[in-house]
Design a protein around this motif. Structure first.
Motif, PDB file in Angstrom:
ATOM      1  N   ALA A 221       0.838  -1.200   0.000  1.00 61.01           N
ATOM      2  CA  ALA A 221       0.000   0.000   0.000  1.00 61.01           C
ATOM      3  C   ALA A 221       0.873   1.250   0.000  1.00 61.01           C
ATOM      4  O   ALA A 221       0.621   2.201  -0.764  1.00 61.01           O
ATOM      5  CB  ALA A 221      -0.928  -0.002   1.217  1.00 61.01           C
ATOM      6  N   GLU A 222       1.922   1.270   0.837  1.00 59.05           N
ATOM      7  CA  GLU A 222       2.800   2.436   0.891  1.00 59.05           C
ATOM      8  C   GLU A 222       3.582   2.613  -0.404  1.00 59.05           C
ATOM      9  O   GLU A 222       3.877   3.736  -0.822  1.00 59.05           O
ATOM     10  CB  GLU A 222       3.766   2.319   2.074  1.00 59.05           C
ATOM     11  N   PHE A 223       3.911   1.495  -1.044  1.00 55.42           N
ATOM     12  CA  PHE A 223       4.606   1.572  -2.329  1.00 55.42           C
ATOM     13  C   PHE A 223       3.737   2.317  -3.334  1.00 55.42           C
ATOM     14  O   PHE A 223       4.198   3.223  -4.040  1.00 55.42           O
ATOM     15  CB  PHE A 223       4.933   0.170  -2.842  1.00 55.42           C
ATOM     16  N   PHE A 224       2.444   1.961  -3.372  1.00 56.73           N
ATOM     17  CA  PHE A 224       1.515   2.618  -4.298  1.00 56.73           C
ATOM     18  C   PHE A 224       1.283   4.075  -3.911  1.00 56.73           C
ATOM     19  O   PHE A 224       1.371   4.982  -4.746  1.00 56.73           O
ATOM     20  CB  PHE A 224       0.178   1.871  -4.328  1.00 56.73           C
ATOM     21  N   PHE A 225       0.982   4.311  -2.641  1.00 58.63           N
ATOM     22  CA  PHE A 225       0.718   5.684  -2.179  1.00 58.63           C
ATOM     23  C   PHE A 225       1.924   6.587  -2.462  1.00 58.63           C
ATOM     24  O   PHE A 225       1.773   7.709  -2.957  1.00 58.63           O
ATOM     25  CB  PHE A 225       0.415   5.705  -0.677  1.00 58.63           C
ATOM     26  N   SER A 226       3.112   6.108  -2.105  1.00 55.65           N
ATOM     27  CA  SER A 226       4.320   6.918  -2.273  1.00 55.65           C
ATOM     28  C   SER A 226       4.621   7.179  -3.744  1.00 55.65           C
ATOM     29  O   SER A 226       5.078   8.264  -4.108  1.00 55.65           O
ATOM     30  CB  SER A 226       5.518   6.230  -1.609  1.00 55.65           C
ATOM     31  N   LEU A 227       4.363   6.187  -4.587  1.00 52.15           N
ATOM     32  CA  LEU A 227       4.608   6.354  -6.022  1.00 52.15           C
ATOM     33  C   LEU A 227       3.742   7.482  -6.589  1.00 52.15           C
ATOM     34  O   LEU A 227       4.226   8.323  -7.356  1.00 52.15           O
ATOM     35  CB  LEU A 227       4.312   5.042  -6.748  1.00 52.15           C
ATOM     36  N   VAL A 228       2.463   7.517  -6.193  1.00 46.84           N
ATOM     37  CA  VAL A 228       1.564   8.580  -6.657  1.00 46.84           C
ATOM     38  C   VAL A 228       2.074   9.939  -6.196  1.00 46.84           C
ATOM     39  O   VAL A 228       2.122  10.905  -6.975  1.00 46.84           O
ATOM     40  CB  VAL A 228       0.126   8.341  -6.135  1.00 46.84           C
ATOM     41  N   LYS A 229       2.483  10.041  -4.917  1.00 50.71           N
ATOM     42  CA  LYS A 229       2.958  11.320  -4.387  1.00 50.71           C
ATOM     43  C   LYS A 229       4.226  11.780  -5.090  1.00 50.71           C
ATOM     44  O   LYS A 229       4.386  12.966  -5.408  1.00 50.71           O
ATOM     45  CB  LYS A 229       3.174  11.202  -2.880  1.00 50.71           C
ATOM     46  N   VAL A 230       5.144  10.852  -5.328  1.00 47.40           N
ATOM     47  CA  VAL A 230       6.407  11.197  -5.985  1.00 47.40           C
ATOM     48  C   VAL A 230       6.150  11.693  -7.402  1.00 47.40           C
ATOM     49  O   VAL A 230       6.719  12.707  -7.844  1.00 47.40           O
ATOM     50  CB  VAL A 230       7.348   9.973  -5.986  1.00 47.40           C
ATOM     51  N   LEU A 231       5.290  10.995  -8.136  1.00 43.05           N
ATOM     52  CA  LEU A 231       4.979  11.411  -9.503  1.00 43.05           C
ATOM     53  C   LEU A 231       4.315  12.787  -9.524  1.00 43.05           C
ATOM     54  O   LEU A 231       4.582  13.606 -10.416  1.00 43.05           O
ATOM     55  CB  LEU A 231       4.069  10.371 -10.174  1.00 43.05           C
ATOM     56  N   ALA A 232       3.448  13.045  -8.534  1.00 41.22           N
ATOM     57  CA  ALA A 232       2.778  14.343  -8.460  1.00 41.22           C
ATOM     58  C   ALA A 232       3.787  15.462  -8.230  1.00 41.22           C
ATOM     59  O   ALA A 232       3.717  16.526  -8.865  1.00 41.22           O
ATOM     60  CB  ALA A 232       1.738  14.327  -7.341  1.00 41.22           C
ATOM     61  N   ILE A 233       4.748  15.245  -7.334  1.00 35.77           N
ATOM     62  CA  ILE A 233       5.760  16.273  -7.047  1.00 35.77           C
ATOM     63  C   ILE A 233       6.655  16.505  -8.259  1.00 35.77           C
ATOM     64  O   ILE A 233       6.961  17.647  -8.628  1.00 35.77           O
ATOM     65  CB  ILE A 233       6.608  15.870  -5.831  1.00 35.77           C
ATOM     66  N   ILE A 234       7.095  15.413  -8.907  1.00 27.57           N
ATOM     67  CA  ILE A 234       7.953  15.563 -10.090  1.00 27.57           C
ATOM     68  C   ILE A 234       7.205  16.332 -11.183  1.00 27.57           C
ATOM     69  O   ILE A 234       7.768  17.227 -11.838  1.00 27.57           O
ATOM     70  CB  ILE A 234       8.402  14.172 -10.605  1.00 27.57           C
ATOM     71  N   GLY A 235       5.927  15.995 -11.378  1.00 27.52           N
ATOM     72  CA  GLY A 235       5.130  16.704 -12.372  1.00 27.52           C
ATOM     73  C   GLY A 235       5.016  18.179 -12.044  1.00 27.52           C
ATOM     74  O   GLY A 235       5.118  19.043 -12.939  1.00 27.52           O
TER      75      GLY A 235
END
Length: 589
Positions: A221-235
Motif C-alpha cells: 500500500a505504501e509503495f503505491f501511495f508513495s509512487l503517486v505522491k512522488v509522480l505528483a511532485i515531479i510533475g
C-alpha cells in the motif's frame, strides 16, 4: 550466543532434517514450519495464521537488568520479514510526503515568506538527513523490534526509552482518527451532500484491512501511495519551472518578482522560527524506514539504500518544490489561510497553477492530498502497533499487546490502534474540532523528541564501541555524517524546541495566553510526565547507562564478527576498484 540455545537449534535442525527450516531472527530461532504435522490449506490455514507464533523460550535469568531484558526480548520478536528493498526505498522516498508539504507549506509561506520557508526547511531537512543517517547505522546493526524506540532504553536508559516509546505510540494513535476525518473532508471537494461519517467508515475499513494483511500489505500500500505522491511532485516541479520561465498560458515571465514585491521575508526572524515545527511536521514519518528494518528481508542491503535516498527526497521534493512555490505565489495571498489541514484550496501548489490560468488541477491535487492522508493513516497503524508490541516485549506495556501471530502480525496491538481509530466518529459532534486540536497537542512535539533521541543513541553507541575497545570496522553500514552529524541533529532539535517555546509564549501576531501556549507546547510537559512516572514506578534513579555497560551485541544478525569484518573489508576493496561514477552512485544511492 549461549551454548544452551545453540544445542536447541542443532537438535531442532536434526529433527526436521533441514536446518533451513529454522529462521534466524536476531539471535532467536523461530520454527518456520513443522514438517511433522499435516499441511493446512484454505480456511483452516487462514484461521491457524492468527495463532501465536512459537518462539524458543530462552529462560531469561531473573537477575538480568531491565536494559538487558529489553535488549534480548526485542531482538527475539517473531515479526514477519516480508518487506523488500523496493518497499523500504519507496517508504523512505515518499512515505513522509503529505499534507504538511501540500497544504501546511502554504501557512509557512504566509508566516515566513519564500526565503524564510526555504531557510526553515533547509535547516530541518539537514537535521532530518543527519537523523536518518544515525538511524540507518543503528538499524542495520541492530534490526530489532521497535528499532529506535528500544535503542533509547539500550543506549541512554530505560526510563527515557519508556518515555519516548509511549510518546511515539500515543502520537500515532491520535493520528489515525485525525487522518480518517481529514480524508472524509477531502471528499467534500466533490460531494458536499453526503454525510462525512459515511466516507469515514469506508476509509476506516480500508486502512484496517490493509494492516490485517500484515507487513506485506502495509508495504504494498505504501509503495503505491508513495509512487503517486512522488509522480505528483515531479510533475509539479517540471510545470513550476515552465511557469516561472514564462511558459504558461499568459506567457508572463515571473522569475523572482515576488521576492521583491511583497518581499522575501514575512515577520523577519520570528517568522522563520514560527514555521520550524510546521516544517518538522512535514518531515514526520521519515523514521519509519528504520522502524521497518526488523521486518525487512535483508536490512543489511535495503536499509542503507533507503537511508541514502532520504537526501534526494529532501532536496528534490521539499527544497526544489518549495522554491518554485515561493516564486509563483506571493506570501500575502489571502488564499494561503487554510480552513483545515487538508484544504486543497489553500495549497500553494494549487494556488500557483490557478494563478497561471490552468483549470482542472484542483481535482487532481485533491486526489493527491487524499492519497497522502490515507498514506499517513496507513503508516499510523503500522507505527503504533509495532511500538506497542515492542513495549509489551520489554515489559513496559500490558503483555497481551506483545501477541504476534504466525504471520508476524502484532495482532492485539493492531486491534488497539483500530479501536482507537473509532474516535474518528467524534466528527459528528459540534465540538469535534476542539477535541482533535487538544488530542494533537498532546503529541505535537513527539517527532522532535524522537529525532533528538535517535542522534543521542548514535553518539552513545559510538562511545560504547570506543570504551569497549572496538571500532566501526565491524559495522556493515556507518553514518555518512558520523558522530558530528548526530551532534548537529540533536542540537537542531533542541534549538527548535527552544524556538517553539518562544513562539508558544509570544504567538505571532497575538498576545500571550494559556490556550495558545498549551496548544503549541503541551507535548513538552507530557514527555516529562511519562519520564517521572517510570522513575517512580520502577524506583530507578539512574540517569544514564555507562558506556562500558552498554550491550553492543544482542540483536545482531551477523554473530561472527571476524567473518563480518572480513566481508566488509572485501566489499570495500571491491568497491574501490569500481569506476568513479559507480562509486559516486553507491555513495548517494
Amino acid at each position: 550466543m549461549p551454548e544452551k540455545e545453540l544445542d536447541y537449534i542443532r537438535s531442532r535442525a536434526a529433527a526436521v532434517g533441514d536446518s533451513d527450516s529454522l529462521e534466524k531472527n536476531g539471535g532467536i530461532y523461530i520454527d518456520a514450519f513443522d514438517r511433522t504435522g499435516p499441511e493446512l490449506t484454505g480456511f483452516a490455514k487462514f484461521v491457524d495464521s492468527f495463532k501465536r507464533a512459537d518462539a524458543v523460550d530462552l529462560g531469561l535469568d531473573p537477575n538480568l537488568t531491565d536494559t538487558q531484558k529489553i535488549a534480548i526480548m526485542t531482538a527475539n520478536s517473531p515479526l514477519s520479514r516480508s518487506l523488500k528493498s523496493r518497499h523500504l526505498q519507496m517508504i523512505a522516498i515518499g512515505g513522509a510526503i503529505g499534507t504538511g508539504l501540500f497544504v501546511g507549506s502554504g501557512a509557512c509561506l504566509g508566516e515566513a515568506g519564500p526565503a524564510g520557508v526555504i531557510i526553515a526547511y533547509i535547516i530541518i531537512g539537514t537535521m532530518i538527513y543527519c537523523t536518518v543517517q544515525s538511524l540507518g547505522e543503528l538499524s542495520v546493526t541492530f534490526p530489532v523490534a521497535g528499532a529506535f524506540l528500544t535503542y533509547n532504553s539500550r543506549f541512554i536508559e530505560p526510563s527515557w526509552g519508556f518515555t519516548m516509546a509511549w510518546n511515539y505510540a500515543m502520537g500515532w494513535l491520535i493520528v489515525l482518527p485525525l487522518e480518517l476525518v481529514a480524508a472524509a473532508i477531502t471528499i467534500k471537494f466533490w460531494d458536499e451532500t453526503t454525510n462525512s461519517a459515511a466516507f469515514v467508515v469506508i476509509f476506516y475499513v480500508l486502512i484496517c484491512a490493509i494492516n490485517f494483511f500484515g507487513v506485506r500489505g502495509y508495504g504494498e500500500a505504501e509503495f503505491f501511495f508513495s509512487l503517486v505522491k512522488v509522480l505528483a511532485i515531479i510533475g509539479y516541479i517540471i510545470l513550476g519551472i515552465v511557469l516561472a520561465a514564462g511558459g504558461g498560458p499568459s506567457h508572463e515571465y515571473i522569475g523572482g518578482k515576488f521576492w521583491t514585491n511583497p518581499g522575501a521575508f514575512a515577520n523577519g526572524f520570528k517568522g522563520v522560527c514560527s514555521v520550524f515545527v510546521t516544517a518538522a511536521f512535514a518531515f514526520g514519518g521519515t523514521e519509519l524506514c528504520g522502524l521497518a528494518a526488523a521486518e525487512s528481508a535483508n536490512p543489511r542491503k535495503s536499509v542503507p539504500k533507503a537511508t541514502k535516498q532520504v537526501f534526494w527526497r529532501i532536496t528534490l521534493f521539499y527544497i526544489v518544490s518549495l522554491t518554485l512555490v515561493g516564486l509563483l505565489v506571493p506570501y500575502n495571498d489571502p488564499r494561503l489561510i487554510a480552513n483545515s489541514s487538508v484544504d486543497a484550496a489553500a495549497s500553494p501548489f494549487v494556488i500557483s497553477i490557478k494563478n497561471a490560468g490552468i483549470s482542472g488541477l484542483p481535482s487532481v491535487m485533491n486526489v493527491v492530498i487524499m492519497i497522502s492522508v490515507l498514506s499517513v493513516g496507513n503508516s499510523s497503524v503500522f507505527a503504533s502497533s509495532r511500538t506497542l508490541a515492542a513495549l509489551a516485549a520489554s515489559g513496559q506495556a500490558p503483555k497481551f499487546l506483545g501477541y504476534i501471530d504466525k504471520q508476524g502480525r502484532p495482532l492485539f496491538a493492531i486491534i488497539v490502534q483500530c479501536t482507537f481509530g473509532l474516535l474518528c466518529f467524534i466528527t459528528a459532534s459540534n465540538d469535534s474540532g476542539t477535541v482533535f486540536d487538544w488530542l494533537l497537542a498532546l503529541s505535537g512535539l513527539s517527532s522532535l523528541f524522537t529525532w533528538m533521541s535517535i542522534n543521542i543513541c548514535l553518539i552513545r553507541f559510538r562511545r560504547a564501541l570506543k570504551v569497549q575497545g572496538r571500532d566501526t570496522s565491524e559495522l556493515t553500514y556507518t553514518s555518512q555524517v558520523g558522530v558530528y552529524g548526530a551532534a548537529y541533529g540533536a542540537a537542531i532539535n533542541i534549538l527548535v524546541l527552544i524556538a517553539q517555546f518562544w513562539i508558544a509564549l509570544f504567538p505571532l501576531g497575538g498576545s500571550p495566553n494559556a490556550s495558545d501556549f498549551f496548544m503549541s507546547y503541551l507535548g513538552f510537559p507530557v514527555v516529562w510526565c511519562f519520564w517521572i512516572f517510570y522513575k517512580v514506578w520502577k524506583r530507578d534513579l539512574k540517569i544514564f547507562i555507562r558506556a562500558k555497560d552498554i550491550d553492543i551485541d544482542t540483536g545482531r544478525r551477523e554473530l561472527d564478527l571476524d567473518v563480518l569484518k572480513q566481508e566488509i573489508a572485501e566489499e570495500k576493496a571491491l568497491m574501490a576498484t569500481k569506476p568513479f561514477y559507480i562509486r559516486t552512485w553507491h555513495f548517494w544511492c
